[in-house]
Design a protein around this motif. Structure first.
Motif, short mmCIF file in Angstrom:
data_model
loop_
_atom_site.label_atom_id
_atom_site.label_comp_id
_atom_site.label_asym_id
_atom_site.label_seq_id
_atom_site.Cartn_x
_atom_site.Cartn_y
_atom_site.Cartn_z
N LEU A 1 34.92 40.83 51.01
CA LEU A 1 35.00 42.31 50.83
C LEU A 1 34.01 42.71 49.79
N GLY A 2 33.07 41.74 49.32
CA GLY A 2 32.02 42.22 48.48
C GLY A 2 32.21 41.59 47.13
N LEU B 1 42.13 33.29 50.28
CA LEU B 1 41.90 34.64 49.65
C LEU B 1 40.90 34.90 48.95
N MET B 2 40.25 33.99 48.27
CA MET B 2 38.94 34.02 47.58
C MET B 2 37.71 34.39 48.44
N ILE C 1 32.03 34.91 40.89
CA ILE C 1 32.46 35.03 39.52
C ILE C 1 33.52 36.01 39.70
N GLN C 2 33.41 37.15 40.23
CA GLN C 2 34.49 38.25 40.28
C GLN C 2 35.68 37.73 41.31
N ALA C 3 35.30 36.87 42.23
CA ALA C 3 36.29 36.40 43.14
C ALA C 3 37.41 35.69 42.17
N PHE C 4 36.71 34.77 41.47
CA PHE C 4 37.18 33.72 40.55
C PHE C 4 38.37 34.40 39.55
#
Lengths: 286, 345, 257
Positions: free
Chosen positions: A192-193, A185-186, A197-200
């Motif tokens: 997807l951009g 998922l990460m 850190i945002q993904a985390f």
């Protein structure tokens, strides 16, 4: 010859439920109500419980010092909880991405210190934080504190040692959920951009929210009633609600007052909890 | 595999369990202050009376009383300070002593009567006399303290402790202010309370258990503690010294009493009598480092020990010191003042 | 994807944090200073003296008796409770669920006080049974929680298959459910055992003369007596734990191959 299946099922249910239920009824619910009742009994000068009923204890609970202690209990417990969560999320993330072999090894390494006695672990910190110990010497050498400063016996020491004691209680549930987290998922989020850190924060942290809630409960609640750690490494101005209860119980011998304070703690903790528990049960049902 | 381990563990525990309940000798259960009874004396008693002695410890009269009141019965012998004896007797917690089983009472030093509210020994037999004094690290201080005023010294901030004991600690402040430590004048008690709140800023904490270890590890530099504990610490560590504050101190007599519901009152009487055999009293005195009011025992002591005025107090010290007495209803004044000290920010 | 080093760094720091006090106490168990202060010289004296202390071993025996009996009782009660909770969705189970979960969220001090006051009111003498009751009470909830979590993944098709093949309820319980759930029950029991062996708070309120448990004894000794003796004790306990864990790892590996 076969009994009515609905009734039979009902019997099986009762048979499965009764032993634990009755046990907890007798040794948990009943004593808790007993404490509530005792708070409405008069205290005797001899440290016993008097006859009749009274609202005296309720009056005494309006002690002007109590709001301060209650506030300290809340903020210290929250500080401990937040620190534990902040430390456990990265560790759980790391552990979850380890190979199976390392996972087992690291988990065991985490558990082992906590199989030594709780009191001993707390006392080991007294040696580390000794005013003439090596930690104090290093800090003094770095010019951070004057030599001979007492590092123990304040709220900071209570928070530090409590975090040490309760970190595994946060780490394990967070890890348990993180281990089941699908790290694809990460990667998808990053495709997807999102940056790492945002993904985390947008994918991983919400993904383990259930573990975070469990961890919060397991750390926050015991600390609201803590009295051992504040007693050993806390000072004269870091007593928490638990210390006051123990003092009422074991040095003033005012049992109704101790019962009254205990009831306050019970109500504070339980009312929100019962709502949460039932909500969770309902959600699980769906 | 896991079950194999479990079986192994269970077998191990069973063995341990059996060895733990193996002996069926009579048991004497004593509830005492920590390090307040010589191990050798216990062994000698166990041998002579073919029994087992179990000692549990408490750290203040209040804690002991509360634990007993909360249903922690089952003890035979308890060692309260004399003021606590009055309260316990009043509440029927104590057994009236059978003097025919205590022939060694004849050895008692009449001086002990000064410190007790039970001079006839109906419920209690004097055990040891100690005092609450100041212990300090001589290696960290230029001059040793000679007054309770040391607790006002901000340069020792965070490195001092006062006892976590309402009567002893309010008592120290009352002595410093020149009042009696048995005063029932609310103004005097309030003055002591305010003084303690001032001193509190300089304290690491109120501490009744760890003042000795804390002083030995130099975590604390000045402590308020019991003379027997601090003298024991001095024996082990030459850097520790004791000061008897010039304003006077509280001298306490701790008594041996038998609980009304003692499982083994006969053995308990034998124990009290045993403790007042002169040779036993002398040995115990030298081990605990406190004075046992037993006249013939004095002759058996080391001369240096007998000359130590921190154990055998001089007339001068007796003159300015006092013993804490039970104040009945007025105890509430002390309870309230102490609570205010403890909860003050 | 390149991995961030941050989680690794935090993990290493947390491990250091976890082992720092352990290291300190092992080192201090060889320190001649009895108050565990600054280093004053090497000695093995504390280990020698430890074995002469009858009271410590007695307390250890009490602790083991209580931990074994309380974890056994809570394994039984907790497993039954977990089954009921998993299988039924009735009002009774809502109440049951609340009853099982609340002890987990009640500070231990309250459990201790309420049981103490109950036993005082009943005039019960404080013996090992009282401690057993106290420990079982808080262990049940933990065992239930662990077993319930395992049941979520439990495949009830197995039970149906066994039924179709004509197995009776006892056979199913013995041959299907228990073996499949054994790891969960065992994990719950182990958790209960660990909690019981280390419990200070509840034992503090419930222990009486002659029923001193190891944590109570340790607390009394570490405060008043000789912290160094306790350091020696816990170093030994650590060694034993390491050995047991190592052994079980090794056995596990052998079983698998």
């Amino acid at each position: 010859m076969k009994a009515d299946p609905v009734r039979r099922e009902r019997l099986v249910e009762v048979f499965l439920t009764a032993p634990g239920f009755v046990w907890l009824l007798l040794f948990f619910l009943l004593p808790t109500f007993n404490v509530l009742l005792i708070s409405f009994r008069p205290s005797t000068l001899t440290g016993g419980i008097g006859e009749g009923w009274t609202l005296d204890t309720l009056q005494q609970l309006r002690n002007p010092d109590y709001p301060g202690i209650l506030f300290r209990t809340l903020w210290v417990s929250l500080a401990i909880t937040v620190s534990c969560l902040l430390l456990s999320v990265p560790v759980a993330y790391f552990l979850a991405r380890c190979s199976q072999r390392w996972k087992t090894r690291l988990l065991l390494l985490i558990m082992i210190p906590f199989l030594t006695n709780f009191i001993i672990r707390v006392f080991a910190w007294k040696v580390i934080l000794h005013p003439e110990g090596w930690l104090a010497s290093v800090l003094a050498f770095a010019g951070l504190i004057p030599p001979g400063t007492q590092l123990l016996y304040n709220v900071r020491a209570v928070i530090l040692v409590s975090v040490y004691t309760y970190l595994p209680f946060a780490l394990l549930p967070v890890y348990a959920v993180a281990e089941k987290f699908d790290f694809a998922l990460m990667e998808a989020a990053m495709d997807l951009g999102c940056n790492r850190i945002q993904a985390f924060f947008r994918v991983f942290v919400p993904g383990i929210s259930r573990g975070l809630w469990t961890a919060t409960l397991l750390v926050l609640i015991p600390n609201l009633g803590a009295y051992v750690v504040p007693d050993i490494v806390g000072g004269h101005s870091s007593s928490m609600l638990g210390n006051v209860i123990v003092r009422r119980l074991f040095s003033d011998r005012n049992l109704p007052h101790a019962a009254g304070l205990s009831s306050v703690l019970t109500v504070l903790v339980l009312l929100p909890m019962i709502v949460v528990i039932l909500h969770r049960r309902r959600r699980e049902a769906h | 595999m896991k079950f194999r381990l479990l079986n192994l563990a269970a077998a191990l525990m069973l063995i341990l369990g059996f060895t733990a309940c193996g002996s069926r000798k009579p048991v004497l259960r004593i509830y005492n202050w920590a390090e307040y009874l010589s191990d050798e004396v216990i062994e000698a008693f166990e041998k002579e009376f073919n029994c087992r002695v179990i000692v549990d410890v408490f750290d203040s009269n209040e804690a002991m009383y509360a634990k007993l009141k909360a249903g922690g019965g089952g003890y035979d012998i308890v060692v309260p300070s004399s003021y606590q004896v009055v309260r316990m007797a009043r509440e029927g917690m104590l057994l009236e002593l059978d003097h025919s089983q205590l022939p060694n009472l004849v050895h008692l030093d009449p001086i002990a009567v000064k410190f007790t509210q039970d001079p006839e020994h109906r419920y209690s037999v004097p055990y040891l006399i100690t005092s609450a004094v100041i212990g300090y690290r001589a290696d960290r201080m230029d001059t040793g303290p000679d007054s309770w005023a040391v607790f006002a010294d901000a340069s020792l901030r965070g490195r001092m402790t006062l006892l976590n004991d309402q009567r002893e600690t309010l008592g120290a402040a009352l002595k410093f202010l020149g009042f009696s430590l048995n005063t029932v004048n609310p103004e005097e008690i309030n003055a002591a309370r305010d003084l303690l709140i001032e001193w509190k800023a300089n304290l690491a904490k109120f501490e009744s258990e760890q003042f000795k270890n804390g002083l030995m590890s130099a975590e604390f530099l000045v402590v308020h503690g019991y003379s027997s504990d601090l003298l024991q610490a001095m024996e082990e560590d030459e850097n520790i010294s004791i000061a008897l504050p010039k304003e006077g101190l509280s001298i306490a007599l701790d008594d041996l009493v038998i609980l009304a519901d003692a499982p083994n009152p006969q053995l308990a009487h034998a124990f009290i009598n045993f403790m007042h055999r002169p040779e036993v009293a002398a040995e115990n005195m030298e081990w605990v480092m406190a004075m046992s009011p037993n006249l013939p025992a004095y002759a058996l002591l080391d001369d240096a020990f007998k000359a130590d005025e921190r154990i055998f107090f001089s007339e001068e010290i007796f003159a300015k010191s006092e013993t804490i007495f039970d104040l009945g209803e007025n105890d509430q004044l002390y309870i309230n003042a102490w609570n205010e000290v403890k909860t003050a920010p | 994807m390149k991995r961030s080093r941050f989680p690794l760094v935090v993990t290493v720091l947390v491990m250091l944090f976890f082992y720092l006090p352990v290291l300190v106490l092992v080192v201090n168990s060889f320190n001649r200073s009895r108050s565990s202060g600054p280093w004053t010289g090497f000695t093995l004296d504390w280990y020698v003296r430890l074995f002469g202390r009858r009271d410590i071993w007695e307390a250890f025996g009490n602790t083991l008796i209580i931990a074994v009996s309380a974890s056994a009782a809570s394994m039984l009660l907790g497993t039954l409770a977990a089954f009921a909770l998993h299988r039924y969705r009735t009002r009774l189970q809502d109440a049951h669920y609340t009853m099982v979960y609340t002890p987990l969220v009640v500070p231990e001090i309250l459990l201790g006080i309420s049981l103490l006051l109950l036993f005082v009111a009943l005039g019960v003498e404080r013996n090992l049974t009282v401690l057993f009751i106290g420990h079982t009470t808080f262990c049940i909830s933990y065992v239930t929680m662990v077993v319930l979590a395992r049941l979520q993944d439990f495949d009830f098709a197995m039970v149906e298959a066994a039924q179709d093949l004509g197995a009776g309820p006892w056979t199913i319980a013995r041959r299907v459910i228990i073996p499949l759930l054994a790891p969960g029950i065992f994990a719950g029991g182990l958790l209960a055992f660990t909690l019981s062996i280390d419990d200070y708070v509840i034992s503090f309120f419930l222990s009486g003369p002659g029923t001193t448990t190891l944590p109570i004894k340790i607390n009394a000794m570490i405060r008043r007596d000789a912290p160094a003796l306790i350091n020696a004790l816990s170093s030994i306990m650590l060694c034993v734990t390491f050995l047991l864990v190592g052994l079980s790892q090794k056995l596990n590996k052998e079983n698998r191959t």
